[in-house]
Write a protein that holds these residues in place. Structure first.
Motif, PDB file in Angstrom:
ATOM      1  N   ARG A 195       0.840  -1.202   0.000  1.00  7.14           N
ATOM      2  CA  ARG A 195       0.000   0.000   0.000  1.00  7.14           C
ATOM      3  C   ARG A 195       0.874   1.252   0.000  1.00  7.14           C
ATOM      4  O   ARG A 195       0.591   2.230  -0.682  1.00  7.14           O
ATOM      5  N   GLY A 196       1.930   1.201   0.803  1.00 10.55           N
ATOM      6  CA  GLY A 196       2.861   2.330   0.846  1.00 10.55           C
ATOM      7  C   GLY A 196       3.543   2.559  -0.488  1.00 10.55           C
ATOM      8  O   GLY A 196       3.780   3.705  -0.880  1.00 10.55           O
ATOM      9  N   GLU A 197       3.868   1.476  -1.193  1.00 16.05           N
ATOM     10  CA  GLU A 197       4.472   1.605  -2.520  1.00 16.05           C
ATOM     11  C   GLU A 197       3.529   2.330  -3.475  1.00 16.05           C
ATOM     12  O   GLU A 197       3.949   3.182  -4.266  1.00 16.05           O
ATOM     13  N   VAL A 198       2.251   1.971  -3.427  1.00 17.43           N
ATOM     14  CA  VAL A 198       1.274   2.602  -4.309  1.00 17.43           C
ATOM     15  C   VAL A 198       1.202   4.092  -4.013  1.00 17.43           C
ATOM     16  O   VAL A 198       1.234   4.929  -4.932  1.00 17.43           O
ATOM     17  N   LYS A 199       1.104   4.448  -2.737  1.00 16.58           N
ATOM     18  CA  LYS A 199       1.008   5.855  -2.354  1.00 16.58           C
ATOM     19  C   LYS A 199       2.240   6.638  -2.793  1.00 16.58           C
ATOM     20  O   LYS A 199       2.134   7.757  -3.302  1.00 16.58           O
ATOM     21  N   ALA A 200       3.407   6.033  -2.618  1.00 14.13           N
ATOM     22  CA  ALA A 200       4.648   6.706  -2.997  1.00 14.13           C
ATOM     23  C   ALA A 200       4.720   6.919  -4.507  1.00 14.13           C
ATOM     24  O   ALA A 200       5.149   7.983  -4.979  1.00 14.13           O
ATOM     25  N   LEU A 201       4.289   5.922  -5.258  1.00 21.41           N
ATOM     26  CA  LEU A 201       4.318   6.036  -6.713  1.00 21.41           C
ATOM     27  C   LEU A 201       3.317   7.073  -7.198  1.00 21.41           C
ATOM     28  O   LEU A 201       3.611   7.848  -8.127  1.00 21.41           O
ATOM     29  N   MET A 202       2.147   7.100  -6.580  1.00 26.67           N
ATOM     30  CA  MET A 202       1.149   8.112  -6.937  1.00 26.67           C
ATOM     31  C   MET A 202       1.715   9.517  -6.712  1.00 26.67           C
ATOM     32  O   MET A 202       1.552  10.410  -7.552  1.00 26.67           O
ATOM     33  N   GLN A 203       2.379   9.703  -5.585  1.00 30.70           N
ATOM     34  CA  GLN A 203       2.958  11.010  -5.271  1.00 30.70           C
ATOM     35  C   GLN A 203       4.093  11.340  -6.231  1.00 30.70           C
ATOM     36  O   GLN A 203       4.232  12.490  -6.674  1.00 30.70           O
ATOM     37  N   GLN A 204       4.892  10.330  -6.579  1.00 27.16           N
ATOM     38  CA  GLN A 204       6.028  10.549  -7.469  1.00 27.16           C
ATOM     39  C   GLN A 204       5.591  11.041  -8.844  1.00 27.16           C
ATOM     40  O   GLN A 204       6.187  11.989  -9.381  1.00 27.16           O
ATOM     41  N   ILE A 205       4.551  10.424  -9.419  1.00 26.06           N
ATOM     42  CA  ILE A 205       4.143  10.821 -10.768  1.00 26.06           C
ATOM     43  C   ILE A 205       3.089  11.924 -10.764  1.00 26.06           C
ATOM     44  O   ILE A 205       2.824  12.531 -11.793  1.00 26.06           O
ATOM     45  N   GLY A 206       2.470  12.169  -9.594  1.00 21.24           N
ATOM     46  CA  GLY A 206       1.495  13.254  -9.488  1.00 21.24           C
ATOM     47  C   GLY A 206       0.084  12.868  -9.840  1.00 21.24           C
ATOM     48  O   GLY A 206      -0.760  13.733 -10.132  1.00 21.24           O
ATOM     49  N   LEU A 207      -0.225  11.574  -9.799  1.00 16.57           N
ATOM     50  CA  LEU A 207      -1.559  11.102 -10.145  1.00 16.57           C
ATOM     51  C   LEU A 207      -2.517  11.258  -8.967  1.00 16.57           C
ATOM     52  O   LEU A 207      -2.195  10.884  -7.838  1.00 16.57           O
TER      53      LEU A 207
END
Length: 411
Positions: A390-402
């Motif tokens: 779940r943390g990976e998903v949140k981090a990736l969302m923040q990284q790409i700005g989605l």
């Protein structure tokens, strides 16, 4: 899927796939060159115009216009039939320039080659080819919109914006505006994206019958923005208008996914009834069937109607056919990541294997980062009850700005 870029490699893949189904067959050597070993079926959807292009290509393989027209026809078949082999044929139509360096290859051929590579999910190759083409012909609108799309799929929104602006300078303003609106919606600027798309749809010129495809594209984009914003009713209305304007494979799959998310899985078989049995279509049918079985098991113990029983049988057949296709694809080394999204959805929603789904979803987001990819990743992480994922998903969302209300609700 990302597959080999040459016709020879495609032929080898086809032979390997057939060998998987005939592993126990006894080989037979023809007695002479005149002996007919097998009669191949007529290609579904192959028009007289496409037959003509094929003949002309055989006669003039180095004619640029003919080669591109033939490649486009093959690629359209690949999209309609959901069969990546036709994309291989499309690449083969351009083989006259296969050995030529990019500097000696016509820019239009480079753009066509990149478009095929994009279809096959070879995003790195497509991007590199498009940049070479644009360096030689910077006013190529098709190259800019393809590049903007590839960058968007990879989650590189700022770079996609730049390509959208270049598109707006060299092509019709509508495409540049819509391109930027799609990126705005992904970033969470839903109101701006919605207003821009609605303003385009209100243009009187789009009311003409020959603009149905453009209206459908804009309405589909609007529906996706509404989904990102968590506005289900508005998304449904936009999807229905898009279907009424003009049906397309992408639209029907996107609407099927929406129907599945809101629990209207019974509508999916009817929506996809006339579509070719591509992997993507079989996947949606199988998922709808699994959802229907789960709902039936939770409900009253009433006898199934003949219609629902038939739907269940169709869904079971779709699931089994898709399982076999995935097994065949797995025989080709290094291809798992290229169809990991579909396999993740199959593992999660049909096989009820969240651990395997999470593994595949994690692999998939290394290649592509569309909202559906992050959503599948989030759903698999939640189903597996994996807090680290779940943390990976949140981090990736923040990284790409989605920004996606569906992912937020899942996590």
């Amino acid at each position: 899927m990302r597959l080999a870029a040459s016709a020879k490699a495609w032929a080898a893949i086809a032979v390997l796939a057939m060998a998987a189904f005939a592993a126990h067959a006894v080989p037979r050597v023809p007695a002479s060159d005149d002996e007919v070993v097998e009669t191949l079926p007529v290609v579904a959807g192959w028009s007289s115009q496409q037959h003509r292009l094929r003949r002309e290509l055989a006669q003039r393989p180095k004619d640029e216009a003919t080669a591109i027209a033939a490649a486009s026809a093959y690629l359209e078949l690949a999209r309609e039939q959901g069969d990546a082999r036709y994309a291989g044929y499309a690449m083969g139509a351009l083989q006259a320039w296969e050995a030529a360096p990019p500097a000696q290859t016509p820019p239009a051929v480079l753009v066509m080659r990149a478009t095929i590579a994009q279809f096959l999910h070879d995003f790195d190759g497509a991007e590199a080819t498009l940049k070479v083409a644009l360096a030689r012909r910077p006013n190529d609108a098709q190259a800019w919109i393809t590049l903007a799309t590839i960058l968007r799929v990879r989650g590189r929104y700022n770079e996609s914006d730049a390509a959208c602006r270049s598109l707006g300078r060299v092509g019709p303003a509508l495409y540049g505006v819509a391109c930027l609106a799609e990126n705005a919606g992904l970033r969470g600027n839903h109101d701006d994206a919605r207003q821009a798309l609605q303003a385009l749809l209100a243009e009187p010129a789009l009311r003409d019958a020959d603009k149905a495809g453009t209206r459908q594209w804009l309405l589909t984009s609007l529906a996706e923005v509404e989904e990102l914003a968590g506005r289900q009713a508005e998304a449904d209305a936009a999807y229905r208008k898009a279907v009424a304007a003009q049906r397309s494979g992408y639209l029907l799959l996107a609407y099927s996914d929406y129907l599945q998310r809101v629990g209207r899985h019974a509508e999916i078989p009817r929506l996809l009834a006339d579509e070719a049995r591509s992997d993507a279509v079989l996947l949606r049918l199988a998922i709808a069937g699994a959802a229907a079985r789960g709902k039936s098991a939770q409900g009253a113990q009433s006898a199934q109607s003949a219609q629902s029983a038939q739907s269940a049988q169709t869904a079971h057949a779709a699931a089994e056919e898709l399982r076999l296709r995935f097994e065949v694809a797995a025989l080709r080394p290094g291809t798992t990541a290229l169809h990991a999204r579909e396999e993740a959805m199959f593992a999660l929603d049909v096989q009820n294997d969240p651990k395997r789904a999470l593994e595949l979803a994690r692999l998939n987001v290394r290649l592509q980062r569309e909202p559906i990819d992050l959503l599948v990743f989030a759903r698999a992480a939640s189903a597996a009850n994996d807090s680290a994922a779940r943390g990976e998903v949140k981090a990736l969302m923040q990284q790409i700005g989605l920004k996606d209300a569906r992912v937020d609700a899942t996590l």
